[in-house]
Enzyme design. Structure first.
Site, PDB file in Angstrom:
ATOM      1  N   ASP A 116     -13.076  83.343 -52.446  1.00 23.38           N
ATOM      2  CA  ASP A 116     -14.462  83.043 -52.083  1.00 23.38           C
ATOM      3  C   ASP A 116     -15.427  83.555 -53.156  1.00 23.38           C
ATOM      4  O   ASP A 116     -16.443  82.911 -53.447  1.00 23.38           O
ATOM      5  CB  ASP A 116     -14.812  83.667 -50.732  1.00 23.38           C
ATOM      6  CG  ASP A 116     -14.267  82.858 -49.561  1.00 23.38           C
ATOM      7  OD1 ASP A 116     -13.697  81.767 -49.802  1.00 23.38           O
ATOM      8  OD2 ASP A 116     -14.406  83.308 -48.410  1.00 23.38           O
ATOM      9  N   HIS A 121     -12.014  81.953 -46.941  1.00 18.21           N
ATOM     10  CA  HIS A 121     -11.995  83.189 -46.162  1.00 18.21           C
ATOM     11  C   HIS A 121     -10.960  84.195 -46.667  1.00 18.21           C
ATOM     12  O   HIS A 121     -10.405  84.969 -45.887  1.00 18.21           O
ATOM     13  CB  HIS A 121     -11.800  82.894 -44.672  1.00 18.21           C
ATOM     14  CG  HIS A 121     -12.889  82.032 -44.112  1.00 18.21           C
ATOM     15  ND1 HIS A 121     -14.203  82.451 -44.048  1.00 18.21           N
ATOM     16  CD2 HIS A 121     -12.870  80.771 -43.623  1.00 18.21           C
ATOM     17  CE1 HIS A 121     -14.942  81.478 -43.521  1.00 18.21           C
ATOM     18  NE2 HIS A 121     -14.159  80.457 -43.260  1.00 18.21           N
ATOM     19  N   ASP A 170     -17.101  89.373 -52.549  1.00 18.03           N
ATOM     20  CA  ASP A 170     -16.955  88.855 -51.193  1.00 18.03           C
ATOM     21  C   ASP A 170     -16.145  89.860 -50.391  1.00 18.03           C
ATOM     22  O   ASP A 170     -15.280  90.555 -50.943  1.00 18.03           O
ATOM     23  CB  ASP A 170     -16.241  87.503 -51.188  1.00 18.03           C
ATOM     24  CG  ASP A 170     -16.192  86.881 -49.796  1.00 18.03           C
ATOM     25  OD1 ASP A 170     -17.210  86.290 -49.389  1.00 18.03           O
ATOM     26  OD2 ASP A 170     -15.163  86.998 -49.126  1.00 18.03           O
ATOM     27  N   GLU A 223     -14.068  90.423 -46.476  1.00 15.68           N
ATOM     28  CA  GLU A 223     -13.616  89.992 -45.153  1.00 15.68           C
ATOM     29  C   GLU A 223     -13.684  91.217 -44.249  1.00 15.68           C
ATOM     30  O   GLU A 223     -13.402  92.341 -44.697  1.00 15.68           O
ATOM     31  CB  GLU A 223     -12.201  89.428 -45.204  1.00 15.68           C
ATOM     32  CG  GLU A 223     -12.012  88.272 -46.172  1.00 15.68           C
ATOM     33  CD  GLU A 223     -12.907  87.078 -45.900  1.00 15.68           C
ATOM     34  OE1 GLU A 223     -13.271  86.866 -44.719  1.00 15.68           O
ATOM     35  OE2 GLU A 223     -13.254  86.367 -46.857  1.00 15.68           O
TER      36      GLU A 223
END
Length: 270
Positions: free
Chosen positions: A182, A177, A37, A39
């Site tokens: 995640d 998040h 994942d 961000e």
């Protein structure tokens, strides 16, 4: 049996792709999986940058190793991103630029299946960052997107974001998040769907491609259709691909059924 990093490296040629002697296991659950994942500073992988990456190694459905890194994007972090992730600009001061960790990230993605919730987003950003550093996303790797399965198995659920699907499956999501958490939840979601999916790796890859194609077609159709709730609702009730109750439809041979019903899947890169 899980391969060590050195064993995986030995299977790769100078381009970083497994050589012709590499054979993926027959059943997808036997794969070592890199569940990832990211961000980011925004939604455009060509303009925005990664600020955090998390990769978890799943073996037999369990986390055996992890990689997590905050990254200095070299650009402004919008306030809405700070509000969403809790990652502040000062948290990124002194952190490495992506080019400093690119080889590490690249190595983590070799000789494994790759999983991400809404894979196209994470893949788009990581592939773009790797390409800027002269490296490539491993296009030959089997990939899994639990969002595609969630859309199929929870058709009547409104939002199908990771947190909502985790809640439906009884999976605890502690810190939404943030990349590593995640990734952990995405891996749990994938394995929660295991009993609804074929065990054979090739079968599940073809089925995933079929469902993805049908879902994208449905979304395109709805975006072009007149603003009639009746029409949209009618279309949304149609089966997107083969139903989860009996995933192979009416064809006795599941492999033939999958390929016959979705010719596009033959040409799709996994």
């Amino acid at each position: 049996m899980s391969q060590t990093h050195d064993q995986k490296s030995a299977l790769q040629d100078s381009t970083g792709t497994p050589d012709s002697g590499f054979v993926w296991p027959e059943n997808w659950a036997d794969l070592d999986l890199a569940v990832l994942d990211v961000e980011t500073t925004g939604l455009d992988c060509n303009q925005d940058r990664i600020i955090e990456i998390g990769i978890l190694r799943f073996v037999g459905g369990e986390v055996v190793d992890s990689y997590e890194q905050l990254i200095d994007p070299g650009c402004e972090v919008p306030q809405e991103v700070v509000d969403l992730t809790g990652i502040k600009p000062e948290d990124l001061v002194g952190k490495p630029r992506f080019e400093e960790v690119a080889q590490e990230v690249h190595d983590w993605l070799q000789g494994v299946g790759i999983v991400a919730y809404n894979l196209s987003f994470d893949k788009g950003f990581i592939a773009a960052e790797l390409e800027r550093c002269g490296l490539q996303w491993p296009e030959n790797a089997p990939t899994f997107d639990p969002l595609i399965f969630a859309r199929q198995f929870f058709k009547n659920l409104g939002r199908k974001n990771l947190g909502r699907i985790a809640k439906e499956l009884g999976i605890e999501a502690k810190e939404a998040h943030r990349a590593t958490e995640d990734a952990r939840v995405a891996g749990r979601v994938l394995f929660a769907f295991a009993d609804r999916l074929p065990t054979n790796l090739n079968d599940v890859q073809v089925l995933q491609a079929q469902w993805e194609t049908a879902q994208l077609q449905a979304m395109r159709w709805r975006s072009r259709a007149p603003s009639s709730d009746t029409m949209a609702d009618a279309f949304s009730e149609q089966a997107a691909g083969l139903g989860p109750g009996y995933i192979y439809g009416d064809e006795a041979d599941p492999f033939r059924a999958l390929f016959a019903s979705v010719p596009e899947a033959k040409e799709r890169e996994y």
